[in-house]
Design a protein around this motif. Structure first.
Motif, mmCIF file in Angstrom:
data_model
loop_
_atom_site.group_PDB
_atom_site.id
_atom_site.type_symbol
_atom_site.label_atom_id
_atom_site.label_comp_id
_atom_site.label_asym_id
_atom_site.label_seq_id
_atom_site.Cartn_x
_atom_site.Cartn_y
_atom_site.Cartn_z
ATOM 1 N N GLY A 3 -0.989 11.390 5.526
ATOM 2 C CA GLY A 3 -1.280 10.094 6.172
ATOM 3 C C GLY A 3 -2.733 9.482 5.628
ATOM 4 N N ALA A 4 -3.545 10.604 5.292
ATOM 5 C CA ALA A 4 -4.982 10.014 5.019
ATOM 6 C C ALA A 4 -4.835 9.416 3.365
ATOM 7 C CB ALA A 4 -5.718 11.238 4.575
ATOM 8 N N ILE A 5 -3.952 9.943 2.504
ATOM 9 C CA ILE A 5 -3.830 9.297 1.060
ATOM 10 C C ILE A 5 -2.903 8.194 1.197
ATOM 11 C CG2 ILE A 5 -2.360 9.537 -0.859
ATOM 12 C CD1 ILE A 5 -4.909 11.292 -0.630
ATOM 13 N N SER A 6 -2.021 7.939 2.457
ATOM 14 C CA SER A 6 -1.289 6.635 2.565
ATOM 15 C C SER A 6 -2.230 5.429 3.060
ATOM 16 C CB SER A 6 -0.123 6.903 3.524
ATOM 17 O OG SER A 6 0.338 5.621 3.810
ATOM 18 N N GLN A 7 -3.113 5.981 3.924
ATOM 19 C CA GLN A 7 -4.042 5.067 4.434
ATOM 20 C C GLN A 7 -5.253 4.543 3.265
ATOM 21 O OE1 GLN A 7 -6.167 5.471 8.604
ATOM 22 N NE2 GLN A 7 -7.681 5.946 7.116
ATOM 23 N N ASP A 8 -5.580 5.526 2.357
ATOM 24 C CA ASP A 8 -6.458 5.015 1.404
ATOM 25 C C ASP A 8 -5.704 4.197 0.267
ATOM 26 O OD1 ASP A 8 -8.499 6.469 2.512
ATOM 27 O OD2 ASP A 8 -8.491 8.081 1.122
ATOM 28 N N ILE A 9 -4.446 4.345 0.144
ATOM 29 C CA ILE A 9 -3.777 3.676 -1.009
ATOM 30 C C ILE A 9 -3.645 2.220 -0.299
ATOM 31 C CG2 ILE A 9 -1.697 3.051 -2.077
ATOM 32 C CD1 ILE A 9 -1.415 6.430 -2.489
ATOM 33 N N GLN A 10 -3.222 2.145 1.022
ATOM 34 C CA GLN A 10 -3.147 0.799 1.462
ATOM 35 C C GLN A 10 -4.587 0.027 1.368
ATOM 36 O OE1 GLN A 10 -0.218 -0.765 2.661
ATOM 37 N NE2 GLN A 10 0.577 1.036 1.898
ATOM 38 N N LEU B 157 -10.950 -0.760 7.233
ATOM 39 C CA LEU B 157 -9.744 -0.592 7.746
ATOM 40 C C LEU B 157 -9.276 -1.477 8.945
ATOM 41 C CD1 LEU B 157 -8.824 3.006 7.460
ATOM 42 C CD2 LEU B 157 -7.581 1.353 6.227
ATOM 43 N N ASN B 158 -10.442 -1.552 9.890
ATOM 44 C CA ASN B 158 -10.374 -2.387 11.025
ATOM 45 C C ASN B 158 -10.321 -3.976 10.570
ATOM 46 O OD1 ASN B 158 -10.114 -0.405 12.730
ATOM 47 N ND2 ASN B 158 -12.315 -0.387 13.210
ATOM 48 N N ARG B 159 -11.313 -4.379 9.349
ATOM 49 C CA ARG B 159 -11.447 -5.438 9.059
ATOM 50 C C ARG B 159 -10.294 -5.838 8.264
ATOM 51 N NH1 ARG B 159 -13.487 -10.384 9.463
ATOM 52 N NH2 ARG B 159 -14.034 -11.314 7.667
ATOM 53 N N LEU B 160 -9.532 -5.034 7.528
ATOM 54 C CA LEU B 160 -8.309 -5.087 6.757
ATOM 55 C C LEU B 160 -7.281 -5.677 7.728
ATOM 56 C CD1 LEU B 160 -6.392 -5.231 4.117
ATOM 57 C CD2 LEU B 160 -6.209 -2.668 4.460
ATOM 58 N N LYS B 161 -7.171 -5.090 8.849
ATOM 59 C CA LYS B 161 -6.256 -5.179 9.959
ATOM 60 C C LYS B 161 -6.304 -6.578 10.511
ATOM 61 C CE LYS B 161 -4.396 -3.693 14.376
ATOM 62 N NZ LYS B 161 -4.789 -2.812 15.441
ATOM 63 N N THR B 162 -7.392 -7.008 10.489
ATOM 64 C CA THR B 162 -7.787 -8.483 10.999
ATOM 65 C C THR B 162 -7.309 -9.516 10.069
ATOM 66 O OG1 THR B 162 -9.521 -7.665 12.516
ATOM 67 C CG2 THR B 162 -9.745 -9.911 11.801
ATOM 68 N N LEU B 163 -7.982 -9.358 8.766
ATOM 69 C CA LEU B 163 -7.473 -10.265 7.699
ATOM 70 C C LEU B 163 -5.905 -10.224 7.632
ATOM 71 C CD1 LEU B 163 -10.107 -9.000 4.994
ATOM 72 C CD2 LEU B 163 -10.020 -11.329 6.696
ATOM 73 N N ARG B 164 -5.244 -9.348 7.564
ATOM 74 C CA ARG B 164 -3.856 -9.459 7.722
ATOM 75 C C ARG B 164 -3.000 -9.939 8.565
ATOM 76 N NH1 ARG B 164 -2.471 -2.982 5.750
ATOM 77 N NH2 ARG B 164 -2.444 -3.498 3.067
ATOM 78 N N GLU B 165 -3.725 -9.973 9.794
ATOM 79 C CA GLU B 165 -3.168 -10.536 10.975
ATOM 80 C C GLU B 165 -3.355 -12.137 10.917
ATOM 81 O OE1 GLU B 165 -4.960 -8.929 14.403
ATOM 82 O OE2 GLU B 165 -3.743 -7.221 14.574
#
Length: 425
Positions: free
Chosen positions: A141-148, A169-177
């Motif tokens: 899970g940690a590696i998958s998250q870092d690669i994303q 990660l929170n910022r990335l989620k916002t940008l993707r939305e």
């Protein structure tokens, strides 16, 4: 591998190397001055640096005439890159952007070198994400998250400004939305989700509900007035005079007509989430059941993770809000599966971020919406206040519909939804 001594100025450093931030190397330089270079710098036969750039820089700062080096013979490009990346990751000296990019490249290099493990295959051939996790001693899970996150850095370079991986990660989620919203707008054009007047309507909810067809709503999520004269409570201070009164008798009279309308417009099998004051538990449950709903007698509890604003040394502080889960006829299955706790712990919305004095956090509302609807479903909030339910629904690719009779709250909600469609929030 052969160990030798050479002049550090002979070593060539490729500008494409991963590490960009070397931090303060003065302590490392002091250590080398006092104890010598304990770990040789690794180079190839052409004097190209493979590993140990911080050590090399420290030695150059000391102007040492010679340093220990280890020659790595017949090293191909992929292996050299692996050594560089893995050495630094294991020492955890990277900044977070360097770290996630390095992990992503290690994963890519290993796959290039050993081949891809076929998706869904249990074969040991090739290289998989699980292999990368095992190699680096971290969870999948940690590696998958870092690669994303590494992929996110390529798409949104501004993420590098975030101080931590969590914030990035929170910022990335916002940008993707936001990207999803833009893509959805382009695809659907003038469809319902982006017709502002079709999303929020001003007026008495009872009148507006009567305009809705039977069995037309997929989910109801609402926090009705509690009959406590909010303008006279701490929650209502500085929020402006309300357009309407919410005394106990008036609210009870209103909801006794609203609940049957909500039952009528809700599709069979669908859910309704209704927030209520614990003092009125039995009244709300009775009225909801009288309207036709089946009601879970054990309410969902939103733990606000802080004490209530009104405290006394003689009683415990009220720090939660209860929500009834109701359904029409045979209930649907919760999307998140069985075994979920009827407790959700989320901090209150900070006062300076509220669009309404009694605003609920979107995280709580999103939990209900994810569990009880599908993308494209229509979510209704007949008492929308600051439009937090609508924002939660839209961010999860649902359709949204909200009613509000207070012109001040309606105006603020309209501005919020308009900004959402424009990608400003």
């Amino acid at each position: 591998m052969e160990v030798s001594k050479i002049n550090p100025n002979q070593i060539k450093v490729d500008e494409s190397r991963f590490r960009k931030d070397f931090g303060d190397i003065s302590e490392l330089a002091d250590s080398i001055r006092n104890f010598g270079l304990l770990q040789p710098v690794v180079i190839d036969r052409d004097f190209n640096l493979i590993a140990g750039e911080r050590r090399l820089r420290a030695c150059l700062s000391l102007e040492l005439p010679e340093i220990l080096v280890r020659f790595y013979d017949e090293l191909d490009e992929l292996t050299a890159r692996e050594i560089e990346l893995e050495e630094n990751i294991r020492r955890k000296q990277f900044t977070w952007p360097e770290e996630v990019l390095a992990k992503a490249e290690i994963d890519a290099l290993k796959r290039k070198k050993y081949g891809e493990t076929p998706q869904g295959s249990w074969t040991k051939e090739g290289w998989s994400l699980r292999d990368t996790a095992k190699e680096l001693g971290q969870s999948v899970g940690a590696i998958s998250q870092d690669i994303q996150l590494a992929k996110g850095l390529e798409l949104y370079p501004e993420l590098v400004k975030e101080k931590t991986k969590g914030k990035a990660l929170n910022r990335l989620k916002t940008l993707r939305e936001r990207e999803l919203r833009k893509a959805l707008m382009e695809k659907l054009g003038e469809d319902f989700e982006f017709d502002l007047d079709g999303v929020i309507k001003m007026g008495d909810c009872l009148d507006l509900l009567k305009n809705l067809a039977d069995n037309s709503i997929d989910l109801v999520v609402t926090d009705p007035p509690w009959g406590i004269n909010i303008n006279q409570t701490e929650a209502g201070e500085n929020s402006g005079k309300s357009y309407y009164s919410d005394t106990e008798d008036e609210v009870k009279n209103l909801l006794s007509f609203v609940y049957p309308e909500l039952f009528r417009v809700l599709k069979p099998g669908s859910h309704a989430y209704v927030c209520f004051g614990m003092d009125y538990y039995q009244w709300h449950r009775d009225e909801l059941e009288l309207a036709g709903f089946q009601v879970d007698p054990l309410p969902i509890i939103w733990d606000k993770m802080s004490k209530g604003s009104m405290t006394t040394p003689f009683r415990y502080s009220n720090s939660y809000s209860p929500w009834f889960l109701c359904w029409k006829e045979n209930p649907r299955i919760l999307n998140e599966g069985s075994g979920q706790k009827n407790l959700i712990s989320v901090k209150r919305v900070p006062p300076n971020e509220k669009n309404h004095p009694a605003e609920n956090p979107q995280e709580v509302l999103s939990w209900f919406i994810r569990n009880s609807s599908e993308p494209g479903d229509l979510v209704l909030d007949p008492f929308m206040g600051g439009a937090s339910t609508l924002l939660a629904a839209l961010s999860l690719q649902r359709k949204a519909l909200g009613f509000e009779k207070d012109p001040v709250h309606f105006s603020k909600a309209r501005e919020v939804i308009n900004n959402y469609f424009k990608g400003n929030i």
